[in-house]
Structure formats: C-alpha cells, structure tokens
Design an enzyme around this catalytic site. Structure first.
Site, mmCIF file in Angstrom:
data_model
loop_
_atom_site.group_PDB
_atom_site.id
_atom_site.type_symbol
_atom_site.label_atom_id
_atom_site.label_comp_id
_atom_site.label_asym_id
_atom_site.label_seq_id
_atom_site.Cartn_x
_atom_site.Cartn_y
_atom_site.Cartn_z
ATOM 1 N N HIS A 57 5.353 -5.109 5.829
ATOM 2 C CA HIS A 57 5.191 -4.402 4.556
ATOM 3 C C HIS A 57 6.559 -3.808 4.200
ATOM 4 C CE1 HIS A 57 3.862 -1.068 1.913
ATOM 5 N NE2 HIS A 57 2.714 -1.714 1.779
ATOM 6 N N ASP A 74 3.843 -0.298 13.231
ATOM 7 C CA ASP A 74 3.233 0.106 11.966
ATOM 8 C C ASP A 74 1.741 -0.224 12.081
ATOM 9 O OD1 ASP A 74 2.051 0.046 9.482
ATOM 10 O OD2 ASP A 74 3.644 -1.117 8.511
ATOM 11 N N GLN A 124 -2.672 -1.026 9.107
ATOM 12 C CA GLN A 124 -3.815 -1.932 8.917
ATOM 13 C C GLN A 124 -4.604 -2.148 10.199
ATOM 14 O OE1 GLN A 124 -4.875 -2.938 6.071
ATOM 15 N NE2 GLN A 124 -3.127 -2.455 4.781
ATOM 16 N N LYS A 153 -6.176 4.731 4.504
ATOM 17 C CA LYS A 153 -6.642 3.385 4.882
ATOM 18 C C LYS A 153 -7.681 3.455 5.993
ATOM 19 C CE LYS A 153 -2.263 1.187 3.723
ATOM 20 N NZ LYS A 153 -2.505 0.529 2.446
ATOM 21 N N CYS A 171 3.245 -5.677 -1.522
ATOM 22 C CA CYS A 171 4.419 -5.010 -0.933
ATOM 23 C C CYS A 171 4.942 -5.784 0.270
ATOM 24 C CB CYS A 171 4.108 -3.577 -0.534
ATOM 25 S SG CYS A 171 3.765 -2.526 -1.931
HETATM 26 N N1 PLP Z 1 2.310 -0.771 6.391
HETATM 27 C C1 PLP Z 1 1.313 -1.587 6.103
HETATM 28 C C2 PLP Z 1 1.027 -2.748 7.015
HETATM 29 C C3 PLP Z 1 0.541 -1.372 4.968
HETATM 30 O O1 PLP Z 1 -0.466 -2.187 4.676
HETATM 31 C C4 PLP Z 1 0.851 -0.273 4.125
HETATM 32 C C5 PLP Z 1 0.107 -0.039 2.879
HETATM 33 O O2 PLP Z 1 -0.409 -0.960 2.279
HETATM 34 C C6 PLP Z 1 1.896 0.561 4.484
HETATM 35 C C7 PLP Z 1 2.611 0.288 5.626
HETATM 36 C C8 PLP Z 1 2.256 1.737 3.663
HETATM 37 O O3 PLP Z 1 1.269 2.706 3.728
HETATM 38 P P1 PLP Z 1 1.308 3.989 2.798
HETATM 39 O O4 PLP Z 1 1.500 3.502 1.396
HETATM 40 O O5 PLP Z 1 -0.006 4.629 3.016
HETATM 41 O O6 PLP Z 1 2.452 4.827 3.260
#
Ligand code: PLP
Length: 415
Positions: free
Chosen positions: A132, A209, A212, A235, A373
């Site tokens: 992401h 990270d 998900q 999430k 993203c």
């Molecule tokens: N990392 C992953 C794999 C994501 O799916 C997302 C959000 O879609 C993020 C990071 C970013 O999360 P946030 O926007 O809640 O900071």
C-alpha cells in the site's frame, strides 16, 4: 460438498453477528445493503458506538495531567485500552503499544523517528511490490532524504512476493524490511514470519503492515518475530482516526521522539527537555481518548467472536466468491495467490471498474473500484484499476450470490 453447501453448513452464528451491526439493516437505492468494501473500512458493532457514547456520557476528560476524578478515569480507560491492544497482539507489555492515527501514521513514525537516526547514505530499505502507498512512500521519502536506496522485491503473476528475490535483496546494507501481512489490492497473505527471519539474518529490522491482517487472523507479534507491527482501528471494526504501532520494547526505548509537544516529555527547560519513556514518548498532544476505548471494544468483540472462526467463515465466502465470479464471462480475477484473505480483485472486459462500482451500487452493493492506493500493483498487472469485493465477519453467502448476479447482469447490459 460444494463451497456453497460448506458455507451454509457452517456453525458460525451469522444472525447474531449481523444483529450487532445496525447499519446492515439499511437499504441503498431501495435494495438491502450488501457491504463488500471491508478492506477500505469496516462497519461498527453496536458495542463500539455504545463505548464511545459511554465515554462522553460518563467519563470523558483530558488524560494524563489531571488530578480530578474524571481525568483519572479517562487516563485509566486509555491505559486499559492499551492493555487490550497488547493482549490482542500477544505483546510482552502494554508499553510496547503506541496509539497512532492509523497504519499510515504508524509507518511514518518509524520511518521518521527510527529511520532518520538509523538509515544513512549507502544504506538500503527493502519493501515488496505489493505494498500500500502508506508502506511505500514514507520509505521512499526517507531514502531520498538520507541518501539511501529503496529496494523492491517483485511479485509474481499470482501476486505472491518472490521470496528468493526478497532474500537476495537483503544485504548488510539493509537497515529495515517493511512488508504487508496481507495485500489490500490482491488479498495475498505473506509468509511474514519467514520474511522477518530473513530480514534478521541479514541484520535488518522487520516492520509488518498488518492493516489487512488483524481483522481476519490471530496475530501474535512474538510468534511472528517482527520488530514493528502496524494496524488501523477502522479496518478492525473500531473507530477511524485511531491505530497502533507495536514495537519491540528495546527498539522503542532507543528511538528518539517523533512529534513534540505536551504529553511526550518528562521535564522541559529552555536549556534542555527530557522525554517520557515509550509509549508516551510517541504520543504528543491530546490523543483520541474515546477512539482508544472504541478500539478496545472492537478488539474485545472480535476476540469474543473468535478470530479463527471469523477467518474460517471469511475463507468460505472467499472460496464461494472466487468460484462464482469465475463463471462470469469476461471477468478476470487479479491476484491468485495460494494463500489469500477476504479480498477479491477483478476486472471485466469492456467495463471500467469505476463503472462497475456505480452499476453495483444501484443494486445496493458496495464494492471499491480504483488503484486501492497500490499503483505499482496495478502497473504490475497491466491494469489502471480493479474492482474489489472484500469480506468481513458479517457477510453472507447470499450476498456473494447477489454480487455474482449483479455482475452477470452488468455483463449482459454493458458487456
Ligand atoms: N496498509 C494497508 C495494507 C492498507 O490496506 C491500508 C488502508 O487501506 C493502509 C496501510 C493505510 O491505512 P490507514 O489509511 O488506516 O492509515
């Protein structure tokens, strides 16, 4: 047994789960809501809203610096929430759990506070081709600023990280490897324990990270062996605007502050300021007090549901959806990794994903269309965007059937 039979025969108490989420009873364009945009954000169980309402109605005040009763209550609630987070991740102690605004802020915190001190000219940071943007751009900026190099382990045609390449790209120059537990664009579940071990063998740290992953599987940071783990409240059925950075205590202890101001200091003199120990060192300013309590309520809710049962249910939905969507003429699933979680990305000949998103919305079905993203992932698969259905603990086989029927209809009308 077919996947449909399996899904229907499951002992998972779906009716009870759905009753906990008031929003699921609403209609969109006169049709029952089918919410399949869980990877973007999940809906909230009643207990989360009630917890936030209780905060405002019963114990709200600013935290940490107050001597009056409400401030002490609010401080205690926040620290209890931290303990819930620590238990949820099987962290050694609550001090290892830093509250942030979400995954994005957690990664930025590490990239800036840890990274500026530990990454220098000639050093390398390793990420993967399925990240992401929030686990990519902070590292890219750090590398640009510090004269370091960003290395990227490619993904294969199924959307799996090429582990041989990941390992090959690790070297004594690698300071940190940062990688997703689960890809938001493809659903790929990465073998993060193995990847963290590879990073450590090269002398690098490992950041995962987990945005998900935490809604779908038990996460045990000690078992994974990583050094940092990041996730977002929204999430995982909690409030938006709150998230977590878990960090190994000895690493957090050695890290300088990131943002500065109230709450992160011990003593302040014009000549010199000394800083609070972690986690408060990394929590400058008035925090999202009610958000932390809401997040703890969400994590407790998920724990009570039983993450293995939730994950098993979602796997059945994913298997059913994969089978059903494969029957739609001209539909191609993007991301066919051997291990996937709750995410189904696809494209359809002749219909742009955005149009598909609008068409489905008219049937009350919420999916996401776009690059999610993860523009490099789209580039890797030669598509500008995908449509993405993503499942949560309250989704049903009937909703999967509704999705498939709507896609067949779209095919007939517009294909
Ligand atoms: N990392 C992953 C794999 C994501 O799916 C997302 C959000 O879609 C993020 C990071 C970013 O999360 P946030 O926007 O809640 O900071």
């Amino acid at each position: 047994m077919t996947v449909v039979d399996q899904a229907r025969a499951s002992t998972y108490d779906l009716a009870r789960v759905r009753a906990d989420f008031p929003i699921l009873a609403r209609e969109i364009h006169g049709r029952p809501l089918v919410y399949l945009d869980n990877a973007a954000s999940t809906q909230k169980p009643r207990i989360v809203a009630e917890t936030i309402a209780e905060c405002y109605g019963g114990w709200y005040a600013n935290v940490e610096r107050g001597v009056h009763t409400l401030s002490q209550l609010a401080t205690a609630q926040r620290e209890r929430a931290r303990e819930t987070v620590a238990r949820f991740l099987n962290a050694r102690s609550a001090e290892e759990a830093v509250f942030t605004r979400g995954t994005t802020e957690s990664v930025n915190l590490v990239a800036e506070a840890w990274g500026r001190r530990n990454v220098g000219p000639g050093d390398e940071v390793l990420i993967t081709g399925l990240e992401h943007h929030s686990n990519l751009v902070p590292w890219q900026r750090l590398c640009e600023e510090r004269g370091a190099q960003l290395r990227v382990a490619a993904i294969d045609d199924a959307g799996e990280v090429r582990l041989d390449e990941f390992e090959r790209l690790l070297s004594p120059r690698t300071r940190i490897a940062a990688f997703a537990h689960v890809s938001n664009a493809l659903g790929t579940v990465n073998p993060v324990r193995e990847m963290a071990a590879m990073a450590h063998r090269a002398g690098a740290l490992a950041l995962v990270d987990g945005a998900q992953a935490v809604p779908h599987m038990l996460v045990d940071v000690r078992d994974l062996g990583c050094d940092f783990y990041a996730f977002s409240g929204h999430k995982v059925y909690g409030p938006s605007g709150i998230g977590v950075l878990w960090g190994r205590k000895e690493i957090l202890d050695a890290m300088p502050p990131w943002q500065s101001g109230g709450g992160m200091v011990q003593t302040v003199r014009f000549e010199k300021t000394t800083y609070a120990p972690p986690p408060h060192r990394f929590e400058a300013g008035t925090p999202f007090i009610e958000g932390a309590a809401g997040l703890a309520a969400a994590l407790d809710y998920l724990t009570a549901m039983g993450l293995p049962a939730v994950g098993a249910w979602e796997s059945e939905l994913l298997a059913l959806a994969t089978a059903r969507l494969a029957e739609v003429p001209g539909l191609r699933i993007v991301g066919t990794a051997r291990r996937k979680a709750a995410v189904l990305s696809f494209v359809m000949d002749g219909i742009h994903p955005h149009d598909l998103g609008t068409i489905l919305d008219h049937d009350g079905i919420a999916i996401r269309a776009g690059h999610h993203c993860a523009q490099p992932v789209m580039e890797r698969f030669g598509v500008p965007a995908t449509a993405r259905a993503s499942f949560g603990l309250y989704n049903t086989p009937e909703e999967v059937e509704a999705l498939a029927a709507a896609l067949h209809k779209a095919r007939e009308l517009f294909g």
